[in-house]
Design a protein around this motif. Structure first.
Motif, PDB file in Angstrom:
ATOM      1  N   LYS A  11       0.722  -1.293   0.076  1.00  0.00           N
ATOM      2  CA  LYS A  11       0.203   0.017   0.006  1.00  0.00           C
ATOM      3  C   LYS A  11       0.795   1.299  -0.075  1.00  0.00           C
ATOM      4  CE  LYS A  11      -4.046  -2.185   2.330  1.00  0.00           C
ATOM      5  NZ  LYS A  11      -4.721  -2.030   3.651  1.00  0.00           N
ATOM      6  N   LEU A  12       1.963   1.296   0.742  1.00  0.00           N
ATOM      7  CA  LEU A  12       2.986   2.270   0.771  1.00  0.00           C
ATOM      8  C   LEU A  12       3.468   2.445  -0.493  1.00  0.00           C
ATOM      9  CD1 LEU A  12       4.664   4.482   2.299  1.00  0.00           C
ATOM     10  CD2 LEU A  12       6.401   2.690   2.611  1.00  0.00           C
ATOM     11  N   ALA A  13       3.922   1.501  -1.215  1.00  0.00           N
ATOM     12  CA  ALA A  13       4.358   1.735  -2.676  1.00  0.00           C
ATOM     13  C   ALA A  13       3.232   2.292  -3.507  1.00  0.00           C
ATOM     14  CB  ALA A  13       5.092   0.344  -3.024  1.00  0.00           C
ATOM     15  N   ASP A  14       2.052   1.734  -3.621  1.00  0.00           N
ATOM     16  CA  ASP A  14       1.207   2.247  -4.452  1.00  0.00           C
ATOM     17  C   ASP A  14       0.778   3.658  -4.169  1.00  0.00           C
ATOM     18  OD1 ASP A  14      -0.778   1.740  -6.599  1.00  0.00           O
ATOM     19  OD2 ASP A  14      -2.359   2.079  -4.815  1.00  0.00           O
ATOM     20  N   PHE A  15       0.625   4.144  -2.989  1.00  0.00           N
ATOM     21  CA  PHE A  15       0.314   5.360  -2.712  1.00  0.00           C
ATOM     22  C   PHE A  15       1.350   6.483  -3.167  1.00  0.00           C
ATOM     23  CE2 PHE A  15       1.032   8.783   0.962  1.00  0.00           C
ATOM     24  CZ  PHE A  15      -0.403   9.471   0.748  1.00  0.00           C
ATOM     25  N   LEU A  16       2.779   6.159  -2.647  1.00  0.00           N
ATOM     26  CA  LEU A  16       3.816   7.006  -3.174  1.00  0.00           C
ATOM     27  C   LEU A  16       3.820   7.186  -4.651  1.00  0.00           C
ATOM     28  CD1 LEU A  16       6.659   6.114  -0.808  1.00  0.00           C
ATOM     29  CD2 LEU A  16       5.441   8.107  -0.732  1.00  0.00           C
ATOM     30  N   ARG A  17       3.809   6.190  -5.457  1.00  0.00           N
ATOM     31  CA  ARG A  17       3.731   6.000  -6.728  1.00  0.00           C
ATOM     32  C   ARG A  17       2.585   7.026  -7.311  1.00  0.00           C
ATOM     33  NH1 ARG A  17       1.055   3.410 -10.570  1.00  0.00           N
ATOM     34  NH2 ARG A  17       0.271   1.823  -8.827  1.00  0.00           N
ATOM     35  N   ARG A  18       1.255   6.598  -6.887  1.00  0.00           N
ATOM     36  CA  ARG A  18       0.280   7.514  -7.197  1.00  0.00           C
ATOM     37  C   ARG A  18       0.373   8.985  -7.264  1.00  0.00           C
ATOM     38  NH1 ARG A  18      -4.488   4.725  -8.734  1.00  0.00           N
ATOM     39  NH2 ARG A  18      -4.282   2.314  -8.444  1.00  0.00           N
ATOM     40  N   ARG A  19       0.698   9.424  -5.890  1.00  0.00           N
ATOM     41  CA  ARG A  19       0.946  10.587  -5.716  1.00  0.00           C
ATOM     42  C   ARG A  19       2.297  11.289  -6.620  1.00  0.00           C
ATOM     43  NH1 ARG A  19      -1.698  13.851  -4.910  1.00  0.00           N
ATOM     44  NH2 ARG A  19      -0.420  15.240  -3.540  1.00  0.00           N
ATOM     45  N   ARG A  20       3.201  10.570  -6.744  1.00  0.00           N
ATOM     46  CA  ARG A  20       4.103  10.865  -7.566  1.00  0.00           C
ATOM     47  C   ARG A  20       3.736  11.154  -8.998  1.00  0.00           C
ATOM     48  NH1 ARG A  20       7.652   8.209 -10.786  1.00  0.00           N
ATOM     49  NH2 ARG A  20       7.127   6.332  -9.840  1.00  0.00           N
ATOM     50  N   GLU A  21       2.926  10.412  -9.468  1.00  0.00           N
ATOM     51  CA  GLU A  21       2.519  10.492 -10.856  1.00  0.00           C
ATOM     52  C   GLU A  21       1.614  11.413 -10.888  1.00  0.00           C
ATOM     53  OE1 GLU A  21       1.086   6.400 -11.849  1.00  0.00           O
ATOM     54  OE2 GLU A  21       3.343   5.838 -12.368  1.00  0.00           O
ATOM     55  N   SER A  22       0.822  12.073  -9.935  1.00  0.00           N
ATOM     56  CA  SER A  22      -0.165  13.119 -10.052  1.00  0.00           C
ATOM     57  C   SER A  22       0.451  14.489 -10.309  1.00  0.00           C
ATOM     58  CB  SER A  22      -1.222  12.965  -8.739  1.00  0.00           C
ATOM     59  OG  SER A  22      -0.514  13.406  -7.744  1.00  0.00           O
ATOM     60  N   LEU A  23       1.642  14.593 -10.224  1.00  0.00           N
ATOM     61  CA  LEU A  23       2.096  15.977 -10.026  1.00  0.00           C
ATOM     62  C   LEU A  23       3.010  16.097 -11.460  1.00  0.00           C
ATOM     63  CD1 LEU A  23       3.943  16.091  -6.506  1.00  0.00           C
ATOM     64  CD2 LEU A  23       1.652  17.320  -7.232  1.00  0.00           C
ATOM     65  N   SER A  24       2.951  17.260 -11.701  1.00  0.00           N
ATOM     66  CA  SER A  24       3.467  17.778 -12.987  1.00  0.00           C
ATOM     67  C   SER A  24       4.922  18.111 -12.914  1.00  0.00           C
ATOM     68  CB  SER A  24       2.718  18.682 -13.837  1.00  0.00           C
ATOM     69  OG  SER A  24       2.691  19.762 -13.634  1.00  0.00           O
ATOM     70  N   PRO A  25       5.674  18.347 -13.675  1.00  0.00           N
ATOM     71  CA  PRO A  25       7.255  18.949 -13.097  1.00  0.00           C
ATOM     72  C   PRO A  25       6.708  20.489 -12.846  1.00  0.00           C
ATOM     73  CG  PRO A  25       7.484  17.739 -14.933  1.00  0.00           C
ATOM     74  CD  PRO A  25       6.098  17.597 -14.856  1.00  0.00           C
ATOM     75  N   LEU A  26       5.766  21.107 -13.516  1.00  0.00           N
ATOM     76  CA  LEU A  26       5.501  22.445 -13.350  1.00  0.00           C
ATOM     77  C   LEU A  26       5.048  22.932 -12.037  1.00  0.00           C
ATOM     78  CD1 LEU A  26       3.643  23.565 -16.655  1.00  0.00           C
ATOM     79  CD2 LEU A  26       6.029  24.345 -15.907  1.00  0.00           C
ATOM     80  N   ASP A  27       4.364  21.702 -11.110  1.00  0.00           N
ATOM     81  CA  ASP A  27       3.889  21.769  -9.845  1.00  0.00           C
ATOM     82  C   ASP A  27       5.095  22.253  -8.887  1.00  0.00           C
ATOM     83  OD1 ASP A  27       1.127  21.437 -10.545  1.00  0.00           O
ATOM     84  OD2 ASP A  27       1.420  19.392 -10.411  1.00  0.00           O
ATOM     85  N   VAL A  28       6.173  21.813  -9.144  1.00  0.00           N
ATOM     86  CA  VAL A  28       7.577  21.842  -8.431  1.00  0.00           C
ATOM     87  C   VAL A  28       8.377  22.478  -8.921  1.00  0.00           C
ATOM     88  CG1 VAL A  28       7.107  19.515  -7.169  1.00  0.00           C
ATOM     89  CG2 VAL A  28       8.291  19.802  -9.145  1.00  0.00           C
ATOM     90  N   GLY A  29       8.053  23.506  -9.807  1.00  0.00           N
ATOM     91  CA  GLY A  29       9.225  24.588 -10.470  1.00  0.00           C
ATOM     92  C   GLY A  29      10.085  23.748 -11.391  1.00  0.00           C
ATOM     93  N   LEU A  30       9.864  22.667 -11.936  1.00  0.00           N
ATOM     94  CA  LEU A  30      10.843  22.041 -12.959  1.00  0.00           C
ATOM     95  C   LEU A  30      10.465  22.357 -14.437  1.00  0.00           C
ATOM     96  CD1 LEU A  30      11.557  18.747 -11.182  1.00  0.00           C
ATOM     97  CD2 LEU A  30      13.090  20.760 -11.197  1.00  0.00           C
ATOM     98  N   PRO A  31      11.053  22.261 -15.391  1.00  0.00           N
ATOM     99  CA  PRO A  31      10.673  22.444 -16.825  1.00  0.00           C
ATOM    100  C   PRO A  31      10.148  21.139 -17.217  1.00  0.00           C
ATOM    101  CG  PRO A  31      13.156  22.183 -16.674  1.00  0.00           C
ATOM    102  CD  PRO A  31      12.738  22.358 -15.123  1.00  0.00           C
ATOM    103  N   VAL A  32       9.221  21.169 -17.987  1.00  0.00           N
ATOM    104  CA  VAL A  32       8.557  20.157 -18.458  1.00  0.00           C
ATOM    105  C   VAL A  32       9.474  18.985 -19.310  1.00  0.00           C
ATOM    106  CG1 VAL A  32       6.621  18.930 -19.896  1.00  0.00           C
ATOM    107  CG2 VAL A  32       6.211  21.142 -18.489  1.00  0.00           C
TER     108      VAL A  32
END
Length: 280
Positions: A11-32
């Protein structure tokens, strides 16, 4: 391997993967960029932004049997933009316990807690926040402690006990009670040691109360303050009370302190009420 832990890591692995994939580089200030084949952030990007090792983060997201610190999880929570509920969920999956809650010195008295105080009409009761400010009390507590006439800035139980003779001179065996009281407060101070209002209270008391300064520098720590305490009450002499405290709101660190007369097991008479009438 424990099947329950297996499920938790999955469940931990699935939770982290889903949250990581839900963010775009722009959300954290990175170029696409142009070479992204998968949605969301890359693992190495999360690790770099969180200031943790890529191998260690990868193993955590893969659900491997590793141990990481609370600071590691907090950094990952920040990068993945987890809210408080999601952060708590991450800690429960990774540590099997919730994260420590940062101390909060000031808060308002919830209406339901106000009703609780009003219902405790015959026993002295009051509510403290983490700083030991008295933010609510009932009529019986007003009679015993006299909160109302005090300046709001000095309506603090620690201040009243160490810097105000109107209260501490009425407590029997104050020299025995004082170290226990202060050792109990130190436990709460440790939850918010950088809170400016907490630090200011300690500094002010060190200036006005030599006994506070001596005891504070002894660094004793106790659990919650409870037991028996005697007060000199006009017309009655020394009256013994059992007292204890109860958490009424863990999130905001609100504590209800409750006093019950011990020897006669009769409530403190209300102002203007005779002792005889109180026994009816």
């Amino acid at each position: 391997m424990d099947s329950r832990l297996d499920r938790t890591r999955s469940k931990l692995a699935d939770f982290l993967r889903r949250r990581r994939e839900s963010l775009s580089p722009l959300d954290v200030g990175l170029p696409v960029g142009k070479r992204r084949r998968t949605p969301g952030l890359r693992r190495e990007e999360v690790a770099a932004l969180a200031g943790v090792g890529i191998t260690w983060y990868t193993w955590l997201e893969q659900g491997r049997a590793i141990t990481v610190s609370a600071a590691f999880l907090d950094n990952v929570s920040r990068v993945l933009k987890l809210d408080e509920i999601e952060r708590r969920h991450l800690f429960l999956l990774a540590h099997q316990r919730p994260p420590a809650v940062a101390g909060q010195a000031w808060c308002e008295l919830p209406p339901l807690v106000r009703l609780l105080l009003d219902d405790l009409t015959r026993r002295p009761s009051y509510v403290l926040n983490l700083r030991w400010d008295v933010i609510g009390w009932n009529a019986a507590a007003e009679q015993l402690f006299g909160f109302e006439p005090r300046d709001p800035g000095e309506r603090n139980m620690l201040w009243m006990l160490f810097a105000d003779d109107r209260l501490n001179s009425r407590i029997v065996e104050w020299a025995v009670q004082a170290p226990q009281v202060l050792a109990s407060f130190r436990r709460d101070f440790a939850r918010a040691p950088e809170d400016e209002s907490m630090v200011a209270l300690v500094g002010a008391l060190e200036e006005v109360s030599p006994s506070f300064k001596v005891l504070w520098n002894q660094h004793d720590v106790h659990g919650r303050c409870e037991g028996r305490r005697s007060f000199m009450i006009e017309g009655r002499g020394a009256v013994v009370f059992d007292h204890s405290s109860f958490i009424v709101d863990e999130e905001t660190h609100l504590r209800l302190v409750f006093y019950a007369e011990a020897e006669s097991e009769q409530p403190l008479p209300m102002r203007g009420e005779s002792a005889e009438a109180s026994r009816v």
